[in-house]
Structure formats: C-alpha cells, structure tokens
Design an enzyme around this catalytic site. Structure first.
Site, PDB file in Angstrom:
ATOM      1  N   GLN A 196       0.807  -1.050  -0.150  1.00 39.87           N
ATOM      2  CA  GLN A 196       0.036   0.024  -0.056  1.00 39.87           C
ATOM      3  C   GLN A 196       0.773   1.450   0.023  1.00 39.87           C
ATOM      4  O   GLN A 196       1.965   1.323   0.634  1.00 39.87           O
ATOM      5  CB  GLN A 196      -0.893  -0.040   1.311  1.00 39.87           C
ATOM      6  CG  GLN A 196      -1.906   0.747   1.285  1.00 39.87           C
ATOM      7  CD  GLN A 196      -3.327   0.606   2.130  1.00 39.87           C
ATOM      8  OE1 GLN A 196      -3.200  -0.737   2.597  1.00 39.87           O
ATOM      9  NE2 GLN A 196      -3.974   1.571   2.473  1.00 39.87           N
ATOM     10  N   HIS A 239       0.135  -3.367  11.162  1.00 37.45           N
ATOM     11  CA  HIS A 239       1.294  -4.040  11.738  1.00 37.45           C
ATOM     12  C   HIS A 239       1.444  -3.739  13.140  1.00 37.45           C
ATOM     13  O   HIS A 239       2.631  -3.662  13.706  1.00 37.45           O
ATOM     14  CB  HIS A 239       2.461  -3.984  10.897  1.00 37.45           C
ATOM     15  CG  HIS A 239       2.234  -4.351   9.386  1.00 37.45           C
ATOM     16  ND1 HIS A 239       2.117  -5.717   9.227  1.00 37.45           N
ATOM     17  CD2 HIS A 239       2.051  -3.633   8.328  1.00 37.45           C
ATOM     18  CE1 HIS A 239       1.898  -5.767   7.962  1.00 37.45           C
ATOM     19  NE2 HIS A 239       2.003  -4.370   7.062  1.00 37.45           N
ATOM     20  N   SER A 282       4.204  -6.495   2.936  1.00 36.06           N
ATOM     21  CA  SER A 282       2.831  -6.303   3.593  1.00 36.06           C
ATOM     22  C   SER A 282       2.059  -6.834   2.318  1.00 36.06           C
ATOM     23  O   SER A 282       1.927  -8.104   2.252  1.00 36.06           O
ATOM     24  CB  SER A 282       2.594  -4.969   3.902  1.00 36.06           C
ATOM     25  OG  SER A 282       1.374  -4.797   4.642  1.00 36.06           O
ATOM     26  N   LEU A 283       0.802  -5.994   1.865  1.00 36.61           N
ATOM     27  CA  LEU A 283       0.132  -6.656   0.874  1.00 36.61           C
ATOM     28  C   LEU A 283       0.636  -7.206  -0.240  1.00 36.61           C
ATOM     29  O   LEU A 283       0.244  -8.211  -0.741  1.00 36.61           O
ATOM     30  CB  LEU A 283      -0.591  -5.255   0.397  1.00 36.61           C
ATOM     31  CG  LEU A 283      -1.466  -5.418  -1.151  1.00 36.61           C
ATOM     32  CD1 LEU A 283      -2.470  -6.283  -0.951  1.00 36.61           C
ATOM     33  CD2 LEU A 283      -1.570  -4.128  -1.826  1.00 36.61           C
ATOM     34  N   GLN A 330       0.791 -11.712  10.132  1.00 37.50           N
ATOM     35  CA  GLN A 330       1.410 -10.586   9.405  1.00 37.50           C
ATOM     36  C   GLN A 330       0.520  -9.175   9.758  1.00 37.50           C
ATOM     37  O   GLN A 330       1.299  -8.268   9.915  1.00 37.50           O
ATOM     38  CB  GLN A 330       1.050 -10.921   7.778  1.00 37.50           C
ATOM     39  CG  GLN A 330       1.786  -9.762   6.978  1.00 37.50           C
ATOM     40  CD  GLN A 330       0.881  -9.617   5.645  1.00 37.50           C
ATOM     41  OE1 GLN A 330       0.034  -9.124   5.741  1.00 37.50           O
ATOM     42  NE2 GLN A 330       1.527  -9.699   4.668  1.00 37.50           N
ATOM     43  N   ARG A 340      -9.176  -8.606   3.412  1.00 37.06           N
ATOM     44  CA  ARG A 340      -7.895  -8.301   4.319  1.00 37.06           C
ATOM     45  C   ARG A 340      -8.072  -6.458   4.101  1.00 37.06           C
ATOM     46  O   ARG A 340      -8.018  -5.706   5.398  1.00 37.06           O
ATOM     47  CB  ARG A 340      -6.693  -8.431   3.597  1.00 37.06           C
ATOM     48  CG  ARG A 340      -5.492  -7.873   4.435  1.00 37.06           C
ATOM     49  CD  ARG A 340      -4.295  -8.171   3.675  1.00 37.06           C
ATOM     50  NE  ARG A 340      -2.947  -8.314   4.551  1.00 37.06           N
ATOM     51  CZ  ARG A 340      -2.312  -6.877   4.106  1.00 37.06           C
ATOM     52  NH1 ARG A 340      -2.812  -5.980   3.244  1.00 37.06           N
ATOM     53  NH2 ARG A 340      -1.033  -6.791   4.865  1.00 37.06           N
TER      54      ARG A 340
END
Length: 307
Positions: free
Chosen positions: A11, A199, A91-92, A248, A116
C-alpha cells in the site's frame, strides 16, 4: 548460477491510471480486470484507471487494485519467459508474491485481499491509530525508543532499511515516539497519511477476521519459496504460509532482513513488479550494489530489463 527474485510493492504505491495499459493492450489484463470487477462487486477497473484518487487511496480499494496490477504483470512476465528462484512482497505485496508462486490462484488471492483491505480499514475506524516514518536512526534505536513509551501501544511496523523504520500504534503513543526520535537525532520524522495503525496490535480485529477467512482456504505448496514478512525466511509449507498471513497483520514487516535473506540465498537480481518504485528505493538504501529493476508496464516486459 544467477538467481532472480520478484519483489511486490504494498500500500502506498498506487497511482490513478495504473493498469489501464494492461487492460487495453493485453487479453490477460482485460480478462483479469473483468474477473476483478465481478469479485469486488464494484468497478475496480475504472477506479484504478480514472480514480478519483481519494477513493482509490482508501485501504479497501487500494489493496485489491495494487494486487490486480502486480499479479497481471507477473503473469505476463512468466509467460514471456522470465524465470525466478524466489519472491517476496511488502505487506500486501506478499499476496501478489504467493499468487505468482501459485500458492493460490489470482481469483482466490483477490478474494483474500478484498477481505483483508476491508477488515484493515474497519479496524482503523474501531481502533484509531497513526504511523510515522523515522529516518536516520538504526532499527535497534527505534525499537528501544518505542519501549520507552509507557502509555499507549507503539511498535515498529516496517523495518525497511538500515536507516528507515516505520512505527505504528495509538495516536498519542506514536506522537510521543516521534518526539523521542527527534531528540535522539533522527534526520527526518514524518507522520504518514494512513487509515489505521497497520502491523500493530490495533489490527487485532482484522487479524481475527483473516484467521477465520484463511482457516478454510486451500493453499498449495508454492512452486518456488516466498520469503515472508513475519519470519524473513523462505517458506514453502502451506500451513506456515497460512499462519504467517494471519500473524502479518500485527507483526512488523522485516524487509531489511528479507532482502538480506535473498542475497544470502544467492539472489543477484531483483525486479520490483507493480506500480511505483518504493522497493527499488529501499534496495538502494540497503545496498547500492544490488541489481534492482522495475516492471510497471508492458514495455518493461517486452524490452530487456537492465538492472
């Protein structure tokens, strides 16, 4: 023997107009966007191509849009004859990496990313938080200053490079940590424009939704290892992948260690696949000697990629 790793952005790499060329000039791209519109229940293609930017920037739309563009590009690259030994995603981007490694299909991955993104956006509303980038302090220093905050949760969210760490947590705790970082001599401290404390423990509601969602999803062994965010280790076991995708949400992205792991495994070539150049910049900060290229368009695929 040369080894290549694809790297997939997360992102923040989105841009209005991304994917339009893929839709207009690639049968695969057109088909994938049509499938995506059906899965999303909204015109995610039009949102990616034409915006408006303030809507595209919303987490529930940003994440699927980046995933779609990244995975179309990686599919086209593999069809064009690119070979790779590893993949990793920020991440993503980990979902794009896993789809590319065939741990799940494009459509299965998009369904997960849709859930998500929506869950993370809703968690940000339920548990308001903040994030900030700290530049010029070591990861160890940032960990230590976060520990000094005794009211409210704050922790490292992204260990991006030797001198860039993103922190995440409650608004007041992040503000206090930013102050400590400035006092400790950070070169730059910047609050990020995000919709939640990604996170961090404030993402627990999203984590529980993903735990339930992933419980019944069939994952297959990837065709090459994916170096994952939580462990910074190459993973091929489907159950480990499942647990890492759950963890995660409230664990840091260990990007610095991920790149070091890939180098130690023999990777001497990296290709960022998807919109933006964020990961190319991080690789330069980690080690300027790393050969890193980017693929953001059809032209990048059909022409040789010079790292």
């Amino acid at each position: 023997m040369s080894k290549t790793s694809f790297l997939f952005p997360g992102q923040g790499s989105q841009k209005v107009g991304m994917g339009l060329e893929l839709f207009e000039h690639s049968q695969l791209g057109k088909r994938r966007f049509e499938e995506a519109n059906e899965i999303m229940g909204t015109d995610i293609a039009s949102l990616s191509f034409r915006g408006p930017e303030e809507i595209l920037r919303q987490t529930e739309f940003t994440q699927p849009a980046i995933y779609i563009v990244s995975t179309i590009l990686s599919e086209l690259m593999l069809k064009a004859g690119y070979s790779l030994s590893f993949a990793a995603g920020h991440s993503l981007g980990e979902y794009s990496a896993l789809a590319t490694a065939a741990a799940f299909s494009f459509t299965e991955g998009l369904k997960l990313v849709k859930i998500r993104g929506k869950a993370m956006q809703e968690a940000g509303i339920t548990n308001p938080g903040a994030m900030a980038a700290i530049i010029g302090l070591s990861p160890e220093n940032v960990v230590e200053l976060c520990r000094k905050i005794d009211i409210g949760v704050v922790q490292p969210a992204n260990f991006n490079s030797p001198n860039q760490v993103v922190i995440s947590g409650a608004v007041s705790a992040v503000s206090d940590a930013m102050k400590l970082a400035r006092e400790a001599g950070a070169l730059k401290v910047v609050e990020l424009n995000v919709s939640g404390a990604f996170h961090s423990p404030l993402m627990t509601p999203a984590k529980e939704i993903m735990r339930e969602t992933l419980r019944d999803v069939r994952l297959t062994e990837p065709v090459f290892p994916v170096v994952m965010n939580v462990s910074a280790e190459p993973v091929t076991d489907p159950e480990t992948i499942r647990q890492n995708l759950i963890d995660q949400l409230d664990h840091p992205v260990r990007w610095l260690e991920i790149v070091k792991t890939l180098v130690s495994a023999g990777c001497d070539s990296f290709v960022e696949v998807g919109p933006g150049r964020v990961l190319q910049g991080l690789n330069r900060n980690i080690d300027r000697a790393l050969k890193t290229a980017g693929v953001r368009s059809l032209a990048d695929i059909t022409e040789p990629v010079h790292a």
